[in-house]
Write a protein that holds these residues in place. Structure first.
Motif, PDB file in Angstrom:
ATOM      1  N   VAL A  26      27.491  -8.613  26.507  1.00  0.00           N
ATOM      2  CA  VAL A  26      27.120  -9.699  27.409  1.00  0.00           C
ATOM      3  C   VAL A  26      27.334  -9.277  28.855  1.00  0.00           C
ATOM      4  O   VAL A  26      26.462  -9.481  29.704  1.00  0.00           O
ATOM      5  N   ARG A  27      28.468  -8.674  29.142  1.00  0.00           N
ATOM      6  CA  ARG A  27      28.751  -8.236  30.514  1.00  0.00           C
ATOM      7  C   ARG A  27      27.728  -7.193  30.991  1.00  0.00           C
ATOM      8  O   ARG A  27      27.302  -7.211  32.132  1.00  0.00           O
ATOM      9  N   GLU A  79      24.583  -9.054  31.910  1.00  0.00           N
ATOM     10  CA  GLU A  79      24.773  -9.790  33.168  1.00  0.00           C
ATOM     11  C   GLU A  79      24.726  -8.842  34.364  1.00  0.00           C
ATOM     12  O   GLU A  79      24.064  -9.120  35.364  1.00  0.00           O
ATOM     13  N   ASN A  80      25.432  -7.723  34.244  1.00  0.00           N
ATOM     14  CA  ASN A  80      25.454  -6.750  35.348  1.00  0.00           C
ATOM     15  C   ASN A  80      24.089  -6.113  35.556  1.00  0.00           C
ATOM     16  O   ASN A  80      23.671  -5.897  36.692  1.00  0.00           O
ATOM     17  N   HIS A 115      21.745  -9.181  36.753  1.00  0.00           N
ATOM     18  CA  HIS A 115      22.297  -9.940  37.877  1.00  0.00           C
ATOM     19  C   HIS A 115      22.137 -11.454  37.756  1.00  0.00           C
ATOM     20  O   HIS A 115      21.788 -12.130  38.724  1.00  0.00           O
ATOM     21  N   TYR A 116      22.350 -11.961  36.568  1.00  0.00           N
ATOM     22  CA  TYR A 116      22.419 -13.406  36.385  1.00  0.00           C
ATOM     23  C   TYR A 116      23.277 -13.706  35.156  1.00  0.00           C
ATOM     24  O   TYR A 116      23.568 -12.818  34.367  1.00  0.00           O
ATOM     25  N   THR A 117      23.676 -14.945  35.017  1.00  0.00           N
ATOM     26  CA  THR A 117      24.571 -15.339  33.937  1.00  0.00           C
ATOM     27  C   THR A 117      23.827 -16.257  32.970  1.00  0.00           C
ATOM     28  O   THR A 117      23.814 -17.471  33.153  1.00  0.00           O
ATOM     29  N   PRO A 118      23.216 -15.685  31.953  1.00  0.00           N
ATOM     30  CA  PRO A 118      22.461 -16.492  30.990  1.00  0.00           C
ATOM     31  C   PRO A 118      23.367 -17.025  29.868  1.00  0.00           C
ATOM     32  O   PRO A 118      24.524 -16.631  29.755  1.00  0.00           O
ATOM     33  N   HIS A 119      22.813 -17.905  29.065  1.00  0.00           N
ATOM     34  CA  HIS A 119      23.426 -18.292  27.809  1.00  0.00           C
ATOM     35  C   HIS A 119      22.671 -17.532  26.725  1.00  0.00           C
ATOM     36  O   HIS A 119      21.460 -17.331  26.827  1.00  0.00           O
ATOM     37  N   ASP A 123      35.844 -17.886  23.814  1.00  0.00           N
ATOM     38  CA  ASP A 123      34.913 -17.541  24.885  1.00  0.00           C
ATOM     39  C   ASP A 123      35.105 -18.571  25.991  1.00  0.00           C
ATOM     40  O   ASP A 123      34.512 -19.639  25.958  1.00  0.00           O
ATOM     41  N   LEU A 128      34.069 -18.752  28.875  1.00  0.00           N
ATOM     42  CA  LEU A 128      32.880 -19.041  29.676  1.00  0.00           C
ATOM     43  C   LEU A 128      31.771 -19.715  28.873  1.00  0.00           C
ATOM     44  O   LEU A 128      30.762 -20.115  29.425  1.00  0.00           O
ATOM     45  N   LYS A 158      29.304 -18.740  26.845  1.00  0.00           N
ATOM     46  CA  LYS A 158      27.974 -18.182  27.091  1.00  0.00           C
ATOM     47  C   LYS A 158      27.106 -18.129  25.841  1.00  0.00           C
ATOM     48  O   LYS A 158      25.909 -17.936  25.934  1.00  0.00           O
TER      49      LYS A 158
END
Length: 164
Positions: free
Chosen positions: A2-3, A6-7, A10-14, A35, A37, A39
């Motif tokens: 997941v990280r 995201e990296n 450049h966004y934080t999805p589910h 978890d 967060l 996600k």
């Protein structure tokens, strides 16, 4: 994983995790562990083992290999057996994501009890879930008409949880 995504993007999805057999097992294991967060939006498990402590696994010819080599004992916690540590049902709590499961009624790899055990623990924790059985064995879920049924159930399930 997941990280990395995201990296990379450049966004934080589910995320919705979907896996077949060992992939179903790993999807549930990842999703059910704490978890903070939140996600993981949902899990779709296709013939994945949910409780490796189930006595039904003792009949599986490679179970002793799984039991001895599935987890590095240094990674598990002293108060938890290695088998419980890698059993997704042992991690389920009230914050676990909605889960759709699909199991074959003549599967010789995954015991028929796995879906019942998973449903029971999800029920106890009031987690939204659906579970279906199909006619066939471990690798028959992608055969017609079973495949169409599964795709339709996934579509309806995702629409249901998207409203939540």
């Amino acid at each position: 994983m997941v990280r990395f995504l995201e990296n990379r993007f450049h966004y934080t999805p589910h995320f919705i995790l979907l896996g077949n057999s060992a992939g179903g097992h790993l999807s549930m294991l990842y999703a059910y562990q704490p978890d903070s967060l939140k996600k993981i939006k949902a899990v779709i498990n296709i013939v994945g083992p949910a409780d490796l402590s189930d006595p039904g696994f003792k009949n599986y010819q490679d179970y002793s290999f799984v039991e001895k080599r599935l987890v590095d004992p240094s990674q598990s916690k002293p108060e938890t057996s290695p088998i419980d540590f890698v059993s997704p049902v042992k991690w389920i709590d009230k914050t676990s994501p909605p889960t759709l499961s699909y199991y074959g009624n003549t599967d010789h790899v995954i015991p028929s009890t796995q879906g019942k055990i998973l449903d029971s623990i999800l029920n106890q924790n009031h987690v939204i879930h659906e579970s279906y059985n199909f006619n066939g064995g471990h690798l028959d879920w992608d055969q017609s008409p079973t495949d169409t049924f599964l795709i339709d159930k996934i579509d309806l399930f995702l629409k249901l949880i998207d409203k939540k």
